[in-house]
Write an enzyme that holds these catalytic residues in place. Structure first.
Site: not given
Length: 711
Positions: A483, A563, A646, A681
């Site tokens: 991430y 993301s 999203d 999302h």
């Protein structure tokens, strides 16, 4: 719609000649002559038209892309056995962490494959629980999810938020637990907010935006958040405005009522960064009085400030102000000047990630090399004891009230499904509340923590899990997850995706990259703005370490992230395509020049910077996945995923990136996009969609690596 756009939309339905891969023929994506000038430099944006989520042409493109992807995935021999294995491993009883309100316990439970988890309640832990709210009754397909569940102080009512099709927009309602019926109350256009009841039970605080313009609900920029108070039995139009900032459209608000009912803690956020302001609102004997003035403690946005609790006029706050790895301080609201702030628990070499005031003590969570530690401190800040967690992994919870004698927490690791424990604050005794029984045989697998040296010499931890007896011969299919942003730490937790991959014979790896909070605010800042390349270097170094240490080889190394992690995957694949065999960027931020123009994207400038700044523009353009796709190079197999609802990272990011990949000469490996309908999302996604999407990802990897998935 004019005849030209009608023909263009219809033309997308048919598969047109273009880049082919493994028998794939991609839909033609129209290129427009769109160019923008940034600080004197022209940048083409030929797929700008895909940003219009209301156009027939975009809808036709989505349909055509999904047709190609569905056919490709359906033809994979690994798809059905992988989906069956994923479903089998997902099908176990799951419990949320209990909390107490109004003399009652509340927690979530999912019997295994329910689309949404159900909220239960009981007067005691030994009583048979009853259903407080079942979100599965709110829609037939499970696409209406609970976004919040807040019981009233007497435990008789619940304020609950619902989100539809994965959108961030919420509607909040109130239900009578005794009757199971909703009251007339409803507040709309709520985003990034929970509800906070006043102790008198007459209403609750919440935050919202103004109603968006028609057709712009999923793409329009969200500005001017406002904090309101809703009084039960009244229309939303009568709600009392509590706090706003007309001079700064970026301010947002979160409210929490103190245990003693004397204060409302107001977190003031400005962007998605790790710095915020803090204020308090006095209540009058547990009631809200319109016109009461808010007392601002700080609005400098120089650090993180999180209210933990209070005793009279003394406010306890967790902060990293003057302490990159965090400290606990006390602020006298009668004398709130910074010079009078008192440190209760000082900064240590571990990173303070949470603090709760429970049972007259502070339960403080830390990270040490990305695994959880919890320490108990007395009211004066003195150390009392460590909480003995079951192992090296991730712990969460420990919430409660200053007067509570107990709290609950969860523990998990890469090979341990989430367990729920009860903790006696006075004695320090921890006992199991719920321990799931799963078909995953944890004893057959092992986890280790290793340290990788990045390009600039920085060391970072990675967690590796796989079947025992693994041969380090460089042939193992390996999935690397990361991430690296927004102060979010990556710690070892159990997930069915990892479990399924390991059962398939793969190695699963989590990398704790800069940009997160594993080592405090300085670690976070080292992966932001002009230093964002550090995050990609960390991930690349992790991949190279796995190859050098004979876990895998490039042709059998897959990368995944969602993301900000989707951005990570897109960036490293563009920079080092030869290093990976397959990649799945999920709901990624792919257009780094225009992300701030949609919904809440402007808030990410705190981490990314902005193309409106000349120096930051150059850095963004250098790694923006959309703008750095390079032809004449062999890319790995790529499956981009997104959801059509999203409104966090709008799907145009993924649409444009996929179109760029397909248009460039990136080799024979497939470049497809999987666009989920009635999904956003990720939050609140129904179980069936989770299983299908993640099993498809693993099957995509297995197909690329020619893995035998027959059961």
């Amino acid at each position: 719609m004019n005849s030209k756009s009608t023909l263009a939309a219809l033309g997308l339905i048919a598969l047109a000649a273009g880049a082919a891969a493994q028998g794939l023929v991609y839909p033609t994506t129209r290129k427009a002559d769109q160019q923008d000038v940034y600080h004197g430099q022209r940048v083409a944006d030929p797929y700008r038209w895909l940003e219009d989520d209301n156009s027939a042409e975009t809808a036709a493109w989505v349909k055509a892309q999904n047709a190609v992807t569905d056919k490709f995935l359906s033809d994979m021999p690994q798809r059905l056995p992988t989906r069956k294995l994923y479903t089998d491993l997902y099908n176990f009883e799951k419990f949320g962490i209990p909390f107490k309100e109004g003399g009652r316990y509340f927690w979530t439970r999912n019997d295994g494959l329910q689309q949404q988890s159900v909220f239960y309640t009981a007067a005691s832990l030994s009583d048979k629980p009853t259903v407080a709210l079942d979100p599965n009754t709110l829609s037939k397909d499970g696409t209406v999810a609970l976004s919040g569940f807040i019981p009233s102080p007497d435990g008789k009512l619940i304020a609950y938020g619902i989100a539809e099709s994965g959108s961030d927009w919420q509607r909040w309602k109130v239900r009578n637990l005794a009757t199971g019926q909703d009251m007339t109350d409803e507040v709309r256009w709520v985003k990034f907010s929970s509800a906070a009841w006043t102790p008198d039970g007459k209403g609750f605080f919440y935050s919202r935006y103004d109603e968006p313009k028609a057709g712009a609900a999923l793409t329009g920029a969200n500005y001017f958040h406002k904090l309101y108070y809703h009084r039960l039995g009244t229309e939303q139009s009568a709600d009392q405005l509590v706090f706003e900032n007309k001079d700064d459209k970026q301010w947002g608000f979160g409210a929490e009522v103190s245990d003693d009912g004397s204060l409302v803690y107001i977190a003031i956020w400005k962007g998605a960064g790790s710095k915020n302001g803090l204020a308090v609102l006095p209540l009058n004997k547990g009631s809200f009085v319109a016109g009461t003035k808010v007392q601002v403690i700080t609005q400098d946005f120089d650090a993180l400030y999180s209210a933990v609790g209070n005793e009279g006029s003394t406010l306890f706050v967790k902060t990293d102000q003057g302490a990159s790895r965090g400290r606990l301080i006390a602020i006298d609201l009668k004398k709130p000047a910074r010079s009078a702030w008192k440190t209760l628990v000082a900064e240590t070499s571990d990173t303070m990630t949470s603090a709760h005031a429970v049972g007259g003590r502070f339960l403080i969570g830390y990270l040490r090399d990305a695994s959880t530690l919890v320490k108990v401190h007395a009211k004066d800040g003195k150390f009392v004891r460590d909480v003995q967690l079951p192992g090296v992994g991730s712990g969460a919870g420990f919430s409660g009230k200053w007067t509570d004698s107990e709290t609950f927490f969860s523990y998990t690791s890469l090979t341990t499904p989430s367990e729920v424990w009860r903790y006696d604050v006075a004695t320090g005794q921890a006992t199991v509340f719920q321990k799931p029984k799963t078909p995953f045989e944890a004893e057959q697998f092992e986890t280790r923590r290793e340290f990788v040296t990045s390009k600039d010499g920085t060391k970072l931890p990675i967690f590796i899990a796989h079947k025992k007896g693994l041969k380090l011969d460089g042939t193992n299919p390996t999935l690397l997850y990361g991430y690296g942003g927004f102060n979010v730490p990556m710690t070892p937790t159990y997930g069915v995706t990892a479990a399924t991959w390991m059962k398939m014979g793969g190695v699963y790896v989590i990398a704790s990259l800069r940009g997160g909070n594993e080592y405090g605010e300085s670690w976070h800042e080292a992966g932001t703005k002009l230093k964002k390349q550090n995050v990609f270097d960390d991930f690349i170094a992790s991949a190279e370490w796995l190859i050098a240490n004979k876990y895998t080889q490039p042709s059998k190394l897959a990368v995944n992230g969602g993301s900000n992690g989707g951005l990570l995957v897109g960036a490293v694949v563009n920079q080092r395509p030869e290093l990976f065999g397959a990649a799945v960027p999920q709901v990624g931020v792919m257009d780094m020049l225009r992300f701030h123009k949609f919904t809440i994207g402007w808030a990410w400038v705190t981490d990314y910077g902005s193309s409106e700044d000349a120096e930051q523009f150059k850095a963004l353009l250098a790694y923006s996945p959309l703008h750095t796709v390079k032809g004449m190079r062999n890319y790995p197999a790529v499956m981009v995923t997104t959801g059509d609802h999203d409104d966090r990272v709008v799907p145009a990011h993924s649409f444009k990136y996929a179109a760029a990949l397909q248009a460039a000469d990136t080799g024979a490996a497939p470049k497809i996009i999987r666009i989920e309908t009635a999904a956003g999302h990720g939050a609140g996604k129904p179980t069936s969609k989770i299983i299908e999407e993640r099993a498809d990802m693993l099957a995509f990897f297995a197909n690329t690596f020619k893995m035998d998935t027959k059961q």
